[in-house]
Design a protein around this motif. Structure first.
Motif, PDB file in Angstrom:
ATOM      1  N   LEU A   1      -5.087   9.539   1.051  1.00  0.00           N
ATOM      2  CA  LEU A   1      -5.737   8.304   0.616  1.00  0.00           C
ATOM      3  C   LEU A   1      -5.239   7.112   1.425  1.00  0.00           C
ATOM      4  N   LEU A   2      -3.944   7.070   1.715  1.00  0.00           N
ATOM      5  CA  LEU A   2      -3.396   5.973   2.506  1.00  0.00           C
ATOM      6  C   LEU A   2      -4.033   5.938   3.897  1.00  0.00           C
ATOM      7  N   VAL A   3      -4.157   7.087   4.525  1.00  0.00           N
ATOM      8  CA  VAL A   3      -4.782   7.146   5.847  1.00  0.00           C
ATOM      9  C   VAL A   3      -6.215   6.647   5.776  1.00  0.00           C
ATOM     10  N   ALA A   4      -6.959   7.074   4.758  1.00  0.00           N
ATOM     11  CA  ALA A   4      -8.357   6.651   4.617  1.00  0.00           C
ATOM     12  C   ALA A   4      -8.463   5.151   4.414  1.00  0.00           C
ATOM     13  N   VAL A   5      -7.585   4.576   3.569  1.00  0.00           N
ATOM     14  CA  VAL A   5      -7.615   3.129   3.324  1.00  0.00           C
ATOM     15  C   VAL A   5      -7.294   2.358   4.600  1.00  0.00           C
ATOM     16  N   CYS A   6      -6.297   2.824   5.345  1.00  0.00           N
ATOM     17  CA  CYS A   6      -5.925   2.133   6.586  1.00  0.00           C
ATOM     18  C   CYS A   6      -7.034   2.236   7.629  1.00  0.00           C
ATOM     19  N   GLU A   7      -7.742   3.352   7.645  1.00  0.00           N
ATOM     20  CA  GLU A   7      -8.815   3.517   8.618  1.00  0.00           C
ATOM     21  C   GLU A   7     -10.026   2.663   8.265  1.00  0.00           C
ATOM     22  N   GLN A   8     -10.376   2.623   6.978  1.00  0.00           N
ATOM     23  CA  GLN A   8     -11.585   1.906   6.566  1.00  0.00           C
ATOM     24  C   GLN A   8     -11.312   0.479   6.105  1.00  0.00           C
TER      25      GLN A   8
ATOM     26  N   ALA B   1      -6.535   3.768  -9.353  1.00  0.00           N
ATOM     27  CA  ALA B   1      -5.669   4.950  -9.219  1.00  0.00           C
ATOM     28  C   ALA B   1      -5.113   5.045  -7.800  1.00  0.00           C
ATOM     29  N   ILE B   2      -5.958   4.707  -6.798  1.00  0.00           N
ATOM     30  CA  ILE B   2      -5.483   4.710  -5.409  1.00  0.00           C
ATOM     31  C   ILE B   2      -4.399   3.655  -5.239  1.00  0.00           C
ATOM     32  N   SER B   3      -4.654   2.467  -5.782  1.00  0.00           N
ATOM     33  CA  SER B   3      -3.691   1.371  -5.666  1.00  0.00           C
ATOM     34  C   SER B   3      -2.360   1.749  -6.318  1.00  0.00           C
ATOM     35  N   LYS B   4      -2.439   2.424  -7.472  1.00  0.00           N
ATOM     36  CA  LYS B   4      -1.216   2.831  -8.175  1.00  0.00           C
ATOM     37  C   LYS B   4      -0.429   3.858  -7.366  1.00  0.00           C
ATOM     38  N   ARG B   5      -1.159   4.820  -6.751  1.00  0.00           N
ATOM     39  CA  ARG B   5      -0.499   5.838  -5.932  1.00  0.00           C
ATOM     40  C   ARG B   5       0.236   5.205  -4.751  1.00  0.00           C
ATOM     41  N   ILE B   6      -0.448   4.278  -4.070  1.00  0.00           N
ATOM     42  CA  ILE B   6       0.158   3.645  -2.889  1.00  0.00           C
ATOM     43  C   ILE B   6       1.332   2.754  -3.303  1.00  0.00           C
ATOM     44  N   ALA B   7       1.180   2.068  -4.432  1.00  0.00           N
ATOM     45  CA  ALA B   7       2.275   1.233  -4.927  1.00  0.00           C
ATOM     46  C   ALA B   7       3.502   2.092  -5.243  1.00  0.00           C
ATOM     47  N   GLN B   8       3.290   3.272  -5.829  1.00  0.00           N
ATOM     48  CA  GLN B   8       4.391   4.169  -6.133  1.00  0.00           C
ATOM     49  C   GLN B   8       5.054   4.667  -4.849  1.00  0.00           C
TER      50      GLN B   8
ATOM     51  N   LEU C   1       9.603   4.475  -1.019  1.00  0.00           N
ATOM     52  CA  LEU C   1      10.090   4.270   0.347  1.00  0.00           C
ATOM     53  C   LEU C   1      10.852   2.961   0.496  1.00  0.00           C
ATOM     54  N   GLY C   2      10.654   2.039  -0.474  1.00  0.00           N
ATOM     55  CA  GLY C   2      11.326   0.750  -0.398  1.00  0.00           C
ATOM     56  C   GLY C   2      10.778  -0.143   0.691  1.00  0.00           C
ATOM     57  N   VAL C   3       9.482  -0.055   0.984  1.00  0.00           N
ATOM     58  CA  VAL C   3       8.882  -0.850   2.046  1.00  0.00           C
ATOM     59  C   VAL C   3       7.410  -1.097   1.717  1.00  0.00           C
ATOM     60  N   ARG C   4       6.905  -2.248   2.142  1.00  0.00           N
ATOM     61  CA  ARG C   4       5.490  -2.600   1.923  1.00  0.00           C
ATOM     62  C   ARG C   4       4.633  -1.887   2.960  1.00  0.00           C
ATOM     63  N   LEU C   5       3.567  -1.221   2.508  1.00  0.00           N
ATOM     64  CA  LEU C   5       2.698  -0.469   3.413  1.00  0.00           C
ATOM     65  C   LEU C   5       1.359  -1.157   3.664  1.00  0.00           C
ATOM     66  N   LEU C   6       0.872  -1.904   2.667  1.00  0.00           N
ATOM     67  CA  LEU C   6      -0.433  -2.568   2.779  1.00  0.00           C
ATOM     68  C   LEU C   6      -0.325  -4.019   2.350  1.00  0.00           C
TER      69      LEU C   6
ATOM     70  N   GLY D   1      -9.819  -7.225   4.167  1.00  0.00           N
ATOM     71  CA  GLY D   1      -9.589  -6.006   3.412  1.00  0.00           C
ATOM     72  C   GLY D   1      -8.132  -5.610   3.423  1.00  0.00           C
ATOM     73  N   ALA D   2      -7.875  -4.350   3.076  1.00  0.00           N
ATOM     74  CA  ALA D   2      -6.500  -3.845   3.012  1.00  0.00           C
ATOM     75  C   ALA D   2      -6.019  -3.542   4.427  1.00  0.00           C
ATOM     76  N   GLN D   3      -4.991  -4.272   4.864  1.00  0.00           N
ATOM     77  CA  GLN D   3      -4.469  -4.131   6.215  1.00  0.00           C
ATOM     78  C   GLN D   3      -3.095  -3.452   6.181  1.00  0.00           C
ATOM     79  N   PRO D   4      -2.853  -2.468   7.049  1.00  0.00           N
ATOM     80  CA  PRO D   4      -1.543  -1.824   7.074  1.00  0.00           C
ATOM     81  C   PRO D   4      -0.494  -2.732   7.695  1.00  0.00           C
ATOM     82  N   THR D   5       0.693  -2.698   7.159  1.00  0.00           N
ATOM     83  CA  THR D   5       1.831  -3.379   7.779  1.00  0.00           C
ATOM     84  C   THR D   5       2.331  -2.520   8.948  1.00  0.00           C
ATOM     85  N   ALA D   6       3.340  -3.014   9.645  1.00  0.00           N
ATOM     86  CA  ALA D   6       3.916  -2.224  10.737  1.00  0.00           C
ATOM     87  C   ALA D   6       4.469  -0.903  10.202  1.00  0.00           C
ATOM     88  N   ALA D   7       5.113  -0.965   9.033  1.00  0.00           N
ATOM     89  CA  ALA D   7       5.620   0.257   8.413  1.00  0.00           C
ATOM     90  C   ALA D   7       4.474   1.165   7.993  1.00  0.00           C
ATOM     91  N   GLY D   8       3.390   0.551   7.514  1.00  0.00           N
ATOM     92  CA  GLY D   8       2.224   1.334   7.115  1.00  0.00           C
ATOM     93  C   GLY D   8       1.608   2.075   8.289  1.00  0.00           C
TER      94      GLY D   8
END
Length: 300
Positions: free
Chosen positions: A11-18, A34-41, A46-51, A57-64
């Motif tokens: 799901l994370l890959v799909a969100v970052c791609e789209q 549910a997607i947002s909750k999964r990514i937040a968890q 990981l202790g790092v922001r991914l989106l 829209g939803a943009q990936p961070t460098a860590a993401g």
């Protein structure tokens, strides 16, 4: 760190791609919350922001972005594990599309594919074969619309990988009453005094013959143009022209009784074919098995 969850990674890959969580939710048949909750968890684990959410829209961070690259590798490996293992349950199943040049199809490719499909482990593999010229074949292979191609290895395969396949030899087909019929072998330049039957001008063999004639400094005079080897043999059998044709297919045509095949002595007349693909390890199990089967005939 807890074990990574494949569904969350997918799901994370799909969100970052789209860059659109709602669209991914609709395509995945799962609520956006549910997607947002999964990514937040995952971020918490990981202790790092991914989106980050922006106007675009939803943009990936460098860590993401870094995690997405690793996730693609993990997901690919997981899919390959599932494919490779489940393929052994009740026999390997799947479809394989193979592109091949007219020469390869007219010679031994169909028989080799038939022998592959007769093996019990391959009985549930469907092989779709499409004939096309080398230039079209290579274009389709590079665009990823086909997994496997078989063509003359003098072609510029570029980044495609290859394995050797069968060999053939070009020969001059002449009517048994033709003046050249008394020869046991010939050089190509010896044939240029006579009218030829030609095939499509964009085919690999015709391009090669035109180059060979240009190096000699003489033109090829075509009396008849046809689209396949059967028609070429019919032209020769009618004593209308001579033609350069693979020696290996001459016995397949009824008209060959009126035709004599004379081997060409030129070095380029000995041809080798290649099985080409983008990456062997990236092929499906059925496709990889077919490549290995065809490659086993490479010394023939």
């Amino acid at each position: 760190m807890r074990d990574l969850d494949l569904t969350t990674l997918r799901l994370l890959v799909a969100v970052c791609e789209q860059q659109n969580m709602a669209r991914v939710a609709e395509q995945s048949h799962i609520a956006a919350s549910a997607i947002s909750k999964r990514i937040a968890q995952l971020e918490s684990n990981l202790g790092v922001r991914l989106l980050v959410r922006t106007r675009r829209g939803a943009q990936p961070t460098a860590a993401g972005l870094a995690l997405v690259e690793h996730a693609r590798t993990i997901l690919f490996a997981a899919e390959r594990i599932e494919t490779d293992i489940t393929a052994f349950a009740g026999g390997i199943k799947g479809n394989v599309r193979i592109l091949a040049t007219p020469s390869a199809i007219a010679e031994s490719l169909l028989e080799d594919i038939s022998s592959f499909m007769r093996e019990p482990l391959n009985s549930q593999i469907k092989v779709d074969i499409e004939e096309c010229l080398t230039s079209e074949l290579l274009r389709n292979m590079r665009e990823g619309s086909s997994a496997i191609g078989v063509c003359w290895n003098h072609s510029d395969l570029g980044e495609l990988q290859q394995l050797p396949y069968r060999k053939d030899r070009l020969a001059l087909a002449v009517h048994r009453d033709h003046p050249l019929a008394a020869c046991e072998s010939l050089r190509y330049e010896d044939t240029l005094d006579y009218e030829h039957v030609g095939m499509r001008p964009d085919s690999a063999v015709v391009i090669m013959l035109q180059r060979a004639a240009a190096q000699i400094g003489r033109p090829v005079r075509y009396r008849v143009l046809v689209s396949n080897f059967d028609a070429a043999f019919r032209v020769v059998a009618a004593n209308l022209a001579v033609g350069v044709i693979p020696f290996e297919i001459s016995t397949l045509y009824a008209s060959a009784s009126q035709v004599k095949m004379i081997p060409l002595e030129d070095e380029w007349a000995q041809r080798e074919f290649s099985i080409c693909f983008r990456e062997l390890e990236g092929l499906s199990v059925p496709a990889r098995r077919l490549v290995e089967h065809l490659a086993s005939h490479g010394s023939l």
